[in-house]
Write an enzyme that holds these catalytic residues in place. Structure first.
Site, PDB file in Angstrom:
ATOM      1  N   ARG A  87      41.643  36.239  42.952  1.00  0.00           N
ATOM      2  CA  ARG A  87      42.598  37.276  42.580  1.00  0.00           C
ATOM      3  C   ARG A  87      43.636  36.650  41.658  1.00  0.00           C
ATOM      4  O   ARG A  87      44.384  35.758  42.044  1.00  0.00           O
ATOM      5  CB  ARG A  87      43.249  37.887  43.828  1.00  0.00           C
ATOM      6  CG  ARG A  87      42.286  38.734  44.641  1.00  0.00           C
ATOM      7  CD  ARG A  87      41.711  39.842  43.803  1.00  0.00           C
ATOM      8  NE  ARG A  87      41.035  40.861  44.595  1.00  0.00           N
ATOM      9  CZ  ARG A  87      40.369  41.856  44.052  1.00  0.00           C
ATOM     10  NH1 ARG A  87      40.252  41.960  42.736  1.00  0.00           N
ATOM     11  NH2 ARG A  87      39.794  42.762  44.823  1.00  0.00           N
ATOM     12  N   GLU A 124      29.642  50.348  45.163  1.00  0.00           N
ATOM     13  CA  GLU A 124      30.363  49.081  45.312  1.00  0.00           C
ATOM     14  C   GLU A 124      29.780  48.233  46.437  1.00  0.00           C
ATOM     15  O   GLU A 124      29.638  47.019  46.299  1.00  0.00           O
ATOM     16  CB  GLU A 124      31.855  49.334  45.543  1.00  0.00           C
ATOM     17  CG  GLU A 124      32.599  49.781  44.309  1.00  0.00           C
ATOM     18  CD  GLU A 124      32.753  48.706  43.238  1.00  0.00           C
ATOM     19  OE1 GLU A 124      32.584  47.491  43.532  1.00  0.00           O
ATOM     20  OE2 GLU A 124      33.036  49.066  42.085  1.00  0.00           O
ATOM     21  N   GLU A 126      28.199  44.608  45.516  1.00  0.00           N
ATOM     22  CA  GLU A 126      28.859  43.393  45.997  1.00  0.00           C
ATOM     23  C   GLU A 126      28.122  42.694  47.134  1.00  0.00           C
ATOM     24  O   GLU A 126      28.320  41.497  47.344  1.00  0.00           O
ATOM     25  CB  GLU A 126      30.297  43.707  46.413  1.00  0.00           C
ATOM     26  CG  GLU A 126      31.161  44.085  45.218  1.00  0.00           C
ATOM     27  CD  GLU A 126      32.631  44.269  45.545  1.00  0.00           C
ATOM     28  OE1 GLU A 126      33.039  44.073  46.720  1.00  0.00           O
ATOM     29  OE2 GLU A 126      33.378  44.618  44.614  1.00  0.00           O
ATOM     30  N   PRO A 186      53.371  55.076  46.079  1.00  0.00           N
ATOM     31  CA  PRO A 186      53.730  56.301  45.360  1.00  0.00           C
ATOM     32  C   PRO A 186      54.992  56.193  44.512  1.00  0.00           C
ATOM     33  O   PRO A 186      55.234  57.058  43.673  1.00  0.00           O
ATOM     34  CB  PRO A 186      53.891  57.345  46.456  1.00  0.00           C
ATOM     35  CG  PRO A 186      54.014  56.600  47.729  1.00  0.00           C
ATOM     36  CD  PRO A 186      53.396  55.263  47.529  1.00  0.00           C
ATOM     37  N   GLU A 190      29.731  41.704  34.848  1.00  0.00           N
ATOM     38  CA  GLU A 190      29.705  40.454  34.099  1.00  0.00           C
ATOM     39  C   GLU A 190      30.863  39.516  34.464  1.00  0.00           C
ATOM     40  O   GLU A 190      30.686  38.304  34.565  1.00  0.00           O
ATOM     41  CB  GLU A 190      29.751  40.757  32.598  1.00  0.00           C
ATOM     42  CG  GLU A 190      29.670  39.538  31.725  1.00  0.00           C
ATOM     43  CD  GLU A 190      29.742  39.877  30.253  1.00  0.00           C
ATOM     44  OE1 GLU A 190      30.115  38.980  29.482  1.00  0.00           O
ATOM     45  OE2 GLU A 190      29.425  41.018  29.870  1.00  0.00           O
ATOM     46  N   GLU A 237      32.585  39.542  37.322  1.00  0.00           N
ATOM     47  CA  GLU A 237      32.802  39.620  38.764  1.00  0.00           C
ATOM     48  C   GLU A 237      32.092  38.449  39.451  1.00  0.00           C
ATOM     49  O   GLU A 237      30.878  38.287  39.320  1.00  0.00           O
ATOM     50  CB  GLU A 237      32.254  40.962  39.268  1.00  0.00           C
ATOM     51  CG  GLU A 237      32.753  41.405  40.592  1.00  0.00           C
ATOM     52  CD  GLU A 237      32.318  42.841  40.907  1.00  0.00           C
ATOM     53  OE1 GLU A 237      33.059  43.483  41.651  1.00  0.00           O
ATOM     54  OE2 GLU A 237      31.266  43.298  40.429  1.00  0.00           O
TER      55      GLU A 237
END
Length: 185
Positions: free
Chosen positions: A65, A93, A97, A115, A140, A142
């Site tokens: 991350r 997903e 994954e 919010p 690509e 990931e």
């Protein structure tokens, strides 16, 4: 207090920044009593989070991350593609994954990640009756490892440096509320 007095009216919006991931806008809004101001809003596509349950384990992913500058263990998930329904995105997903398909996909909730600043929503799904049907099919850019982790370990580590993602904590809370019978019936 009358809730109508809490509502602001957007008068105009101006794009400040456009990126591949999100856009930043300045919204000029007026309160019910005439106060005016410019408010920054991040516009992004909706996301999905999938909580894959496999007996006493969850199927988890680990990835880098950039904001945290660290690896993060998370539930699978990602951005909903244009024209795609949230459940379709959750199934896609999960398959991309982990290579798994879910026999049962249950929506737990939809919420806004913040919010005050964001305009998009996160859709959380519980995936059960998992079957490994293929290898990972990652984008690509990931890089994702997937593995089983005991539920007890996920509970223990959620909110630590190994599992810092706040939206994953929200997804886990929804899962636990459902297990307790307080959610998502």
């Amino acid at each position: 207090m009358n809730d109508e007095k809490l509502i602001w009216t957007e008068k105009s919006s101006k794009d400040l920044l456009k990126t591949v991931v999100f856009d930043v806008t300045s919204r000029h809004s007026v309160s019910s009593d005439g106060l005016e101001g410019d408010y920054i809003v991040v516009n992004a596509r909706d996301w999905v989070i999938v909580v894959p349950e496999d007996g006493d384990d969850f199927l988890m992913v680990k990835q880098w991350r950039h904001g945290e500058k660290a690896l993060s263990i998370e539930f699978p998930g990602g951005v909903i593609d244009a024209g795609e329904e949230p459940e379709q995105a959750a199934r896609r997903e999960l398959l991309e994954e982990t290579g798994c398909e879910a026999g049962i996909m249950t929506k737990l909730a939809t919420f806004n990640p913040n919010p005050a600043l964001f305009s998009n929503h996160v859709h959380v799904f519980l995936a059960q009756d998992l079957k490994q049907t293929s290898a990972q099919k990652l984008d690509e850019d990931e890089y994702v490892n997937f593995f089983k982790m005991p539920k007890s370990e996920v509970l223990e580590k959620m909110g630590t440096s190994e599992m810092p993602h706040g939206l994953m904590l929200s997804a886990l809370g929804l899962y636990l509320a459902r297990e307790k019978g307080d959610c998502c019936k």
